[in-house]
Scaffold this active site. Sequence first.
Site, PDB file in Angstrom:
ATOM      1  N   LYS A  13      12.392   4.596  47.379  1.00 46.87           N
ATOM      2  CA  LYS A  13      11.798   4.063  46.140  1.00 46.87           C
ATOM      3  C   LYS A  13      12.503   4.634  44.905  1.00 46.87           C
ATOM      4  O   LYS A  13      12.885   3.889  44.005  1.00 46.87           O
ATOM      5  CB  LYS A  13      10.293   4.382  46.075  1.00 46.87           C
ATOM      6  N   ARG A  88      -1.320   4.700  45.217  1.00 49.74           N
ATOM      7  CA  ARG A  88      -1.211   5.230  46.580  1.00 49.74           C
ATOM      8  C   ARG A  88      -2.555   5.208  47.291  1.00 49.74           C
ATOM      9  O   ARG A  88      -2.637   5.645  48.437  1.00 49.74           O
ATOM     10  CB  ARG A  88      -0.716   6.668  46.517  1.00 49.74           C
ATOM     11  N   ARG A 127      17.266  15.372  51.470  1.00 54.21           N
ATOM     12  CA  ARG A 127      17.279  14.908  50.075  1.00 54.21           C
ATOM     13  C   ARG A 127      17.612  16.063  49.123  1.00 54.21           C
ATOM     14  O   ARG A 127      17.132  17.188  49.288  1.00 54.21           O
ATOM     15  CB  ARG A 127      15.907  14.324  49.727  1.00 54.21           C
ATOM     16  N   ARG A 160      13.532  19.722  46.983  1.00 56.13           N
ATOM     17  CA  ARG A 160      12.102  19.773  46.647  1.00 56.13           C
ATOM     18  C   ARG A 160      11.362  20.667  47.621  1.00 56.13           C
ATOM     19  O   ARG A 160      11.625  20.633  48.813  1.00 56.13           O
ATOM     20  CB  ARG A 160      11.516  18.347  46.698  1.00 56.13           C
ATOM     21  N   ARG A 171       2.627  14.657  54.577  1.00 58.05           N
ATOM     22  CA  ARG A 171       2.815  13.567  53.603  1.00 58.05           C
ATOM     23  C   ARG A 171       2.835  12.204  54.307  1.00 58.05           C
ATOM     24  O   ARG A 171       2.277  11.231  53.783  1.00 58.05           O
ATOM     25  CB  ARG A 171       4.105  13.805  52.810  1.00 58.05           C
TER      26      ARG A 171
HETATM   27  P1  ADP Z   1      11.332   7.926  47.998  1.00 55.66           P
HETATM   28  O1  ADP Z   1      11.440   7.909  46.485  1.00 55.66           O
HETATM   29  O2  ADP Z   1      10.821   6.636  48.564  1.00 55.66           O
HETATM   30  O3  ADP Z   1      10.583   9.123  48.520  1.00 55.66           O
HETATM   31  P2  ADP Z   1      14.200   8.485  47.894  1.00 55.66           P
HETATM   32  O4  ADP Z   1      14.729   7.367  47.066  1.00 55.66           O
HETATM   33  O5  ADP Z   1      14.099   9.824  47.226  1.00 55.66           O
HETATM   34  O6  ADP Z   1      12.800   8.068  48.585  1.00 55.66           O
HETATM   35  O7  ADP Z   1      15.116   8.565  49.201  1.00 55.66           O
HETATM   36  C1  ADP Z   1      14.902   9.579  50.183  1.00 55.66           C
HETATM   37  C2  ADP Z   1      16.255  10.111  50.675  1.00 55.66           C
HETATM   38  O8  ADP Z   1      16.905   9.083  51.423  1.00 55.66           O
HETATM   39  C3  ADP Z   1      17.211  10.524  49.570  1.00 55.66           C
HETATM   40  O9  ADP Z   1      17.930  11.654  49.974  1.00 55.66           O
HETATM   41  C4  ADP Z   1      18.135   9.299  49.414  1.00 55.66           C
HETATM   42  O10 ADP Z   1      19.437   9.673  48.972  1.00 55.66           O
HETATM   43  C5  ADP Z   1      18.162   8.743  50.826  1.00 55.66           C
HETATM   44  N1  ADP Z   1      18.242   7.271  50.862  1.00 55.66           N
HETATM   45  C6  ADP Z   1      17.589   6.394  50.064  1.00 55.66           C
HETATM   46  N2  ADP Z   1      17.880   5.117  50.406  1.00 55.66           N
HETATM   47  C7  ADP Z   1      18.727   5.188  51.464  1.00 55.66           C
HETATM   48  C8  ADP Z   1      19.395   4.211  52.284  1.00 55.66           C
HETATM   49  N3  ADP Z   1      19.217   2.895  52.075  1.00 55.66           N
HETATM   50  N4  ADP Z   1      20.179   4.661  53.289  1.00 55.66           N
HETATM   51  C9  ADP Z   1      20.337   5.994  53.501  1.00 55.66           C
HETATM   52  N5  ADP Z   1      19.755   6.958  52.769  1.00 55.66           N
HETATM   53  C10 ADP Z   1      18.965   6.567  51.765  1.00 55.66           C
HETATM   54  P1  AMP Z   2       6.647  11.575  45.322  1.00 58.24           P
HETATM   55  O1  AMP Z   2       7.634  12.152  44.342  1.00 58.24           O
HETATM   56  O2  AMP Z   2       6.311  10.160  45.017  1.00 58.24           O
HETATM   57  O3  AMP Z   2       7.094  11.777  46.755  1.00 58.24           O
HETATM   58  O4  AMP Z   2       5.292  12.395  45.141  1.00 58.24           O
HETATM   59  C1  AMP Z   2       5.264  13.789  45.362  1.00 58.24           C
HETATM   60  C2  AMP Z   2       3.816  14.269  45.460  1.00 58.24           C
HETATM   61  O5  AMP Z   2       3.135  14.030  44.223  1.00 58.24           O
HETATM   62  C3  AMP Z   2       2.971  13.579  46.525  1.00 58.24           C
HETATM   63  O6  AMP Z   2       3.115  14.152  47.828  1.00 58.24           O
HETATM   64  C4  AMP Z   2       1.549  13.814  45.964  1.00 58.24           C
HETATM   65  O7  AMP Z   2       1.115  15.142  46.193  1.00 58.24           O
HETATM   66  C5  AMP Z   2       1.781  13.646  44.460  1.00 58.24           C
HETATM   67  N1  AMP Z   2       1.620  12.238  44.029  1.00 58.24           N
HETATM   68  C6  AMP Z   2       2.593  11.408  43.529  1.00 58.24           C
HETATM   69  N2  AMP Z   2       2.085  10.205  43.245  1.00 58.24           N
HETATM   70  C7  AMP Z   2       0.766  10.243  43.571  1.00 58.24           C
HETATM   71  C8  AMP Z   2      -0.296   9.295  43.541  1.00 58.24           C
HETATM   72  N3  AMP Z   2      -0.120   8.033  43.094  1.00 58.24           N
HETATM   73  N4  AMP Z   2      -1.533   9.692  43.960  1.00 58.24           N
HETATM   74  C9  AMP Z   2      -1.744  10.942  44.407  1.00 58.24           C
HETATM   75  N5  AMP Z   2      -0.781  11.883  44.484  1.00 58.24           N
HETATM   76  C10 AMP Z   2       0.466  11.548  44.076  1.00 58.24           C
END
Ligand code: ADP
Ligand code: AMP
Length: 217
Positions: A13, A88, A127, A160, A171
Amino acid sequence: MNIIFMGPPGAGKGTQAERIVMEFEIPHISTGDAFRLAMSQGTPLGLKAKEYVDQGLLVPDEITIGIVKERLQQEDCGKGFLLDGFPRTISQAEALDSIMADMERKIDYAINLVVDRKLLLDRLTGRRICKKCGATYHVLFNPPKAENICDKCSGELYQRSDDTAEKVGTRLDEYINKTAPLLDYYRSKNLLLEVNGEEEIDTVTSNIVKILRGQVQ
Ligand code: ADP
Ligand code: AMP
């Protein structure tokens, strides 16, 4: 254009949001980023959020909804927005509907990035994020040109604290129990579009762009 990105943690995302907001010139609203910023600043919101984020649990709805409501009322959201990581829970989705109704606006697309659970652990534990500009990388799947240095701003990359194998399990469970039911919520409103999030990053972006340009139904 008012867009929601859905999908489990690690679906891509944030990665896709960085690109889509450039293409459509709308603000990227990530509740996760908002909590991490507040946590790094040690504000009252940050201290409260930390109790949950550090355990991999969702932050309570009343806290999260307040932040999004305030953000959506800011002027730069007038031309649209991309919500990443919100809603969420069903309560958050209902609150978003009522915020939209009050503003006489509506959600145009809920895009669900579909990725198998088996891939998510590798994605999340590998990541890395830029301390300065927030850009997202992956040690194997999307590495920076120079190790630990952001390609875009030369900032240092970090991992992170909730991207550990142990917290990722919690999660993903939170996602299954509380967030996955939202897919039916948006499906029943005819707003849900599914995108294969397992393809190459560029391919996923172009598939999302096609949907948002109305080239795919
Ligand atoms: P989210 O925001 O949904 O938690 P991220 O965008 O941070 O996910 O992506 C999670 C990890 O996967 C990151 O390290 C990113 O670089 C990697 N990633 C994202 N999209 C792809 C893809 N299409 N193929 C391979 N790796 C990806
Ligand atoms: P994310 O960066 O989207 O992976 O979110 C990191 C953390 O922030 C999550 O594991 C939750 O603890 C908190 N968080 C982010 N968005 C929400 C949401 N919409 N509702 C509740 N907790 C959230």
